[in-house]
Design an enzyme around this catalytic site. Structure first.
Site, short mmCIF file in Angstrom:
data_model
loop_
_atom_site.label_atom_id
_atom_site.label_comp_id
_atom_site.label_asym_id
_atom_site.label_seq_id
_atom_site.Cartn_x
_atom_site.Cartn_y
_atom_site.Cartn_z
N ARG A 294 44.46 33.13 29.29
CA ARG A 294 43.20 33.70 28.79
C ARG A 294 43.35 34.06 27.31
O ARG A 294 42.85 35.09 26.86
CB ARG A 294 42.80 34.92 29.61
CG ARG A 294 41.30 35.06 29.76
CD ARG A 294 40.89 36.38 30.38
NE ARG A 294 39.46 36.40 30.64
CZ ARG A 294 38.70 37.48 30.55
NH1 ARG A 294 39.20 38.63 30.20
NH2 ARG A 294 37.42 37.41 30.82
N ASP B 196 31.12 46.71 29.49
CA ASP B 196 32.28 45.88 29.81
C ASP B 196 32.81 45.19 28.56
O ASP B 196 32.53 45.59 27.42
CB ASP B 196 31.90 44.88 30.93
CG ASP B 196 33.08 44.53 31.83
OD1 ASP B 196 33.90 43.69 31.42
OD2 ASP B 196 33.18 45.10 32.93
N LYS C 133 37.07 51.54 33.00
CA LYS C 133 37.49 50.40 33.82
C LYS C 133 38.72 49.82 33.15
O LYS C 133 38.63 49.29 32.03
CB LYS C 133 36.35 49.36 33.89
CG LYS C 133 36.72 48.11 34.66
CD LYS C 133 35.49 47.21 34.79
CE LYS C 133 35.80 45.86 35.40
NZ LYS C 133 34.63 44.97 35.37
N TRP C 134 39.86 49.93 33.80
CA TRP C 134 41.16 49.55 33.22
C TRP C 134 41.54 48.17 33.76
O TRP C 134 41.98 48.04 34.88
CB TRP C 134 42.21 50.59 33.61
CG TRP C 134 43.55 50.43 32.98
CD1 TRP C 134 44.45 49.43 33.21
CD2 TRP C 134 44.17 51.32 32.05
NE1 TRP C 134 45.58 49.64 32.47
CE2 TRP C 134 45.45 50.79 31.75
CE3 TRP C 134 43.78 52.52 31.43
CZ2 TRP C 134 46.32 51.42 30.87
CZ3 TRP C 134 44.66 53.14 30.57
CH2 TRP C 134 45.92 52.59 30.29
N ASP C 135 41.35 47.16 32.92
CA ASP C 135 41.50 45.77 33.37
C ASP C 135 42.88 45.23 32.98
O ASP C 135 43.57 45.78 32.11
CB ASP C 135 40.40 44.93 32.71
CG ASP C 135 40.01 43.72 33.53
OD1 ASP C 135 40.74 43.37 34.47
OD2 ASP C 135 38.96 43.10 33.20
N ASP D 195 36.15 39.66 41.39
CA ASP D 195 35.13 39.15 40.46
C ASP D 195 34.07 38.37 41.20
O ASP D 195 33.06 37.97 40.61
CB ASP D 195 35.78 38.25 39.41
CG ASP D 195 36.38 39.08 38.28
OD1 ASP D 195 36.14 40.30 38.26
OD2 ASP D 195 37.09 38.51 37.44
N ASN E 23 44.32 41.14 32.76
CA ASN E 23 43.81 39.81 33.09
C ASN E 23 44.76 38.64 32.95
O ASN E 23 44.32 37.52 32.68
CB ASN E 23 42.55 39.54 32.24
CG ASN E 23 41.35 40.25 32.81
OD1 ASN E 23 41.09 40.16 34.01
ND2 ASN E 23 40.63 40.97 31.98
N TRP F 43 42.21 34.27 42.83
CA TRP F 43 41.13 34.90 42.07
C TRP F 43 39.79 34.60 42.77
O TRP F 43 39.54 33.47 43.20
CB TRP F 43 41.11 34.34 40.63
CG TRP F 43 39.94 34.86 39.86
CD1 TRP F 43 39.83 36.09 39.28
CD2 TRP F 43 38.70 34.19 39.62
NE1 TRP F 43 38.60 36.22 38.70
CE2 TRP F 43 37.88 35.07 38.89
CE3 TRP F 43 38.20 32.93 39.97
CZ2 TRP F 43 36.59 34.73 38.48
CZ3 TRP F 43 36.92 32.59 39.57
CH2 TRP F 43 36.13 33.48 38.82
N CYS G 228 41.47 47.33 37.70
CA CYS G 228 40.92 45.99 37.86
C CYS G 228 41.99 45.02 37.35
O CYS G 228 42.74 45.34 36.43
CB CYS G 228 39.66 45.88 37.00
SG CYS G 228 38.95 44.22 36.93
#
Ligand code: DGJ
Length: 712
Positions: free
Chosen positions: A430, A353, A463-465, A535, A467, A186, A513
């Protein structure tokens, strides 16, 4: 483009740039050659030594190597038959030469504009005992030094089979090669590593549920003397976004085999009688002109024949994203202040965001509850979007649709909708769990949730994240014998969702993302033509990240933003100019509070945006060349050129006392082309390439120069 010689039993795929030869030896298919275009296939004699301990199979260049028959190198196929046994022997049964490039059901893939520009060879190989048939497909496209491969597995018998390995790609090369690949973590994605040859198998893989930050699904094999501009190189890239494995095997017989495909560590597939399994596609690019030339072929192929739809040929908007400006802590008025300053400065798209939904004020909750956070946006999302669009700019939105927070309405209603192993605890990362995208009802929920957002508000960008990595990869909807299919079924489900949504909203620009570049791959680029690269927005760190990413992926896919200083990831201070000069070499944007800038900085930002707009046709769609590498020295230099101009971007990391000017030679220009420099001087292509440009940097650490030559 494809010739079958019945006497020599060879298949020759050929265009002006590349040849690939496959040949039949006692009905077994060998890969005889892949490299520079040749008129006639090479002649090989597969005579095996008589006095060797080793089985001859262990040195043959099988096009589709299998387990269990004395070839101990990495295999493409491992199948368990009805007896529970795993010996597979594939023999040629048929082939077809078809015009164009057939699409792959449910999977991302490169495509041809029209049938005349491409040709595909399909070869069926059969294991007479298990009745497994493997169809290998090889496509050649006019004007590209590339061969695109895939494999489809069919159970032509009457008893079920279990696929334990079903790879996509195999390449054999005589000799040994340096291995170049992209590794990272990361905020440190796509670091280049070049390793000399060694007699062993090297593995580049992911079992994380995404292609991952750690290893990109890309390798290049280079000759020892190959540089950016000279020598042979082969690049292999999987068009897939989930678990993968690429093996590079160099053996005692002085030959190299690459096998690439799904990662058998997390893959199994039950292949019932009459069923087929389609493995993802892999692209192999060849160059005899060095690494830049290989990258340029990948860039052109992916920009024009992988990315698709409305945004494929359009320059991308200058955007501003509020993540580093506010993180989760914002309200309607703060967002409007940033958006107003942005619109005033010439920004074209505002992106809201994380933190706009549910009761999300940190990463503890609400993923899955995609309705506006009333505390922050009392007028709702639609009203905010409309107010921003009224400023004359687009409105974009962050979502993370593949995830669910345990603290969410969605999880409370459907606790079995996440990946989990029965009766085991669910590992959170997370503070979130991964939705089980292998389930149709989960896919439909995601399609519905995102469609509602896109229908109700004027949203022109998503924005398709994604995580977190996978743990406890199990599905409540599948039988026990199918649990080994979940990782790949997840990807098939995700691809279905992306296909439905991007088809339904063709003008929306999608950016993928995954904690930055944790899923920067060709599979994602098929649906979403750009990716948030990292990031880490520090300009100096970005030199390495973007340099590495450009080995395989086009510049118009690489998101790059100017952020505040000291930088949030490195605490480094760099000038606004340097940050702009780095971000201009990708999809340009800002990631700071524009409403809090000084008048002088705002003025500079306005000028930056004007510059970006005047050059983006060339930076996003022109030819990109790496001139000097941040991995090798203190100066990085990149070049963009097209019919209109040449742009030279140079960066010096650390100041040198009493510095000498440096000379840099440009590349790939027409010798007699004439250019006008910013200071009015007229120069020719041969001057720029042969004599080069003598430059100095301003004094100080982290400085940059951007020089534009307009073609006359
Ligand atoms: C990870 C992304 O890479 C960031 O840009 C940001 O969108 C955060 N997620 C939000 O949670």
């Amino acid at each position: 483009m494809i010739i079958f010689d019945e006497i020599a039993n060879t298949f020759h795929l050929k265009n002006d740039l590349i040849s690939c030869v496959l040949s039949l030896h006692e009905n077994e298919l060998m890969m005889s050659y892949l490299g520079a275009a040749i008129d006639n296939p090479p002649v090989y004699h597969w005579n095996d030594p008589h006095d060797s301990f080793d089985l001859p199979n262990d040195r043959r260049p099988y096009a589709c190597p299998t387990d269990g028959n004395g070839d101990y190198r990495p295999a493409m196929v491992r199948v368990r038959d009805a007896n529970g046994q795993r010996s597979t022997m594939l023999r040629y049964v048929a082939h077809r030469i078809v015009a164009g490039k057939p699409s792959l059901e449910g999977l991302p893939a490169t495509y041809a504009y029209k049938d005349e520009e491409a040709c595909t060879l399909q070869i069926d190989l059969m294991d007479a005992h298990s009745m497994l048939m493997v169809t290998l497909s090889y496509t050649i496209i006019d004007g590209f030094a590339a061969i695109v491969q895939n494999a489809c597995y069919h159970n032509t018998g009457e008893t079920p089979l279990k696929l334990e390995n079903a790879a996509s790609f195999c390449l054999h090369l005589p000799g040994r090669y340096d291995l170049m690949h992209l590794h990272g973590a990361w905020a440190r994605e796509c670091a280049i590593e070049r390793i000399p040859p060694a007699t062993l198998t090297r593995v580049i893989d992911s079992s994380r549920g995404a292609s991952g930050h750690e290893h990109n699904p890309f390798v290049a094999l280079l000759q020892a003397h190959t540089t950016e501009f000279h020598g042979e190189c082969y690049g292999v890239n999987l068009v897939y976004s989930g678990d993968f494995k690429i093996c590079v095997d160099e053996n005692a017989y002085d030959s190299t085999r690459i096998v690439a495909g799904l990662n058998p560590r997390t893959f199994e597939w039950n292949l019932g009688a009459g069923e087929s399994f389609q493995a993802p596609e892999a692209v192999c690019v060849y160059s005899c002109h060095g690494i830049n030339d290989m990258s340029q072929t990948f860039h052109r192929l992916y920009r024009t024949r992988l990315c698709k739809g409305y945004w494929r040929d359009r320059v991308r908007p200058v955007l501003i994203n509020n993540w580093e400006a506010t993180y989760y802590d914002f309200n309607h008025e703060q967002i409007m202040n940033i958006a107003r300053s942005a619109a005033d400065a010439g920004v074209e798209l505002f992106v809201l965001d994380d933190g706009w939904f549910g009761k999300r004020d940190n990463d503890n909750s609400s993923l899955g509850d995609w309705t506006a956070n009333k505390g922050k946006l009392p007028n709702g999302l639609e009203a905010l979007a409309k107010e921003i669009v009224d400023l004359g700019i687009g409105f974009g939105l962050w979502v993370e649709p593949e995830m669910v927070s345990p603290d969410s309405q969605l999880y409370r209603s459907h606790p079995d909708w996440c990946l989990h192993a029965q009766d085991r605890s669910r590992t959170q990362a997370r503070n979130q769990l991964v939705l089980d995208m292998s389930r149709t009802e989960v896919q439909d929920y995601v399609i519905d949730a995102i469609s509602v957002l896109l229908k109700n508000a004027p949203i022109s960008y998503i924005k398709w994240d994604m995580n977190r990595n996978f743990t406890q990869v199990g599905s409540a909807a599948l039988a026990s014998m199918q649990q080994g299919e979940v990782s790949h079924r997840y990807m098939l489900g995700l691809y279905r969702v992306l296909s439905v949504i991007t088809d339904a909203f063709p003008k929306v620009l999608f950016e993928s993302c995954s904690g930055g570049g944790g899923r920067f791959d060709a599979g994602m680029l098929y649906y979403m033509p750009q990716t948030w690269t990292s990031d880490n927005t520090d300009a100096v760190a970005r030199l390495r990240i973007q340099h590495g990413t450009s080995l395989c992926y086009p510049i118009c896919a690489i998101g790059a933003h100017v952020s505040a200083v000291p930088n949030h990831q490195t605490q480094r201070n760099t000038s606004l100019e340097m940050r702009g000069h780095v971000a201009i070499t990708g999809n340009f944007g800002y990631e700071l509070d524009l409403s809090a800038q000084t008048a002088a900085d705002l003025d500079q930002i306005r000028q930056q945006i004007t510059l970006v707009k005047s050059l983006r046709e060339t930076t996003q769609r022109g030819i990109f060349t790496r001139l000097l590498s941040p991995y090798e020295g203190n100066i990085t230099a990149w070049q963009f050129h097209d019919e209109k101009r040449v742009i030279l971007c140079c960066y010096q990391t650390l100041a040198q006392p009493n510095p000498a000017p440096f000379t840099i030679r440009l590349h790939g220009l027409a010798l007699d082309a004439k250019y006008r420099c910013q200071d009015g001087d007229i120069v020719s292509g041969d001057q720029l390439m042969h004599a080069g440009i003598r430059c100095t940097f301003p004094q100080g650490d982290f400085v940059s120069r951007l020089i534009v030559y307009d073609r006359l």
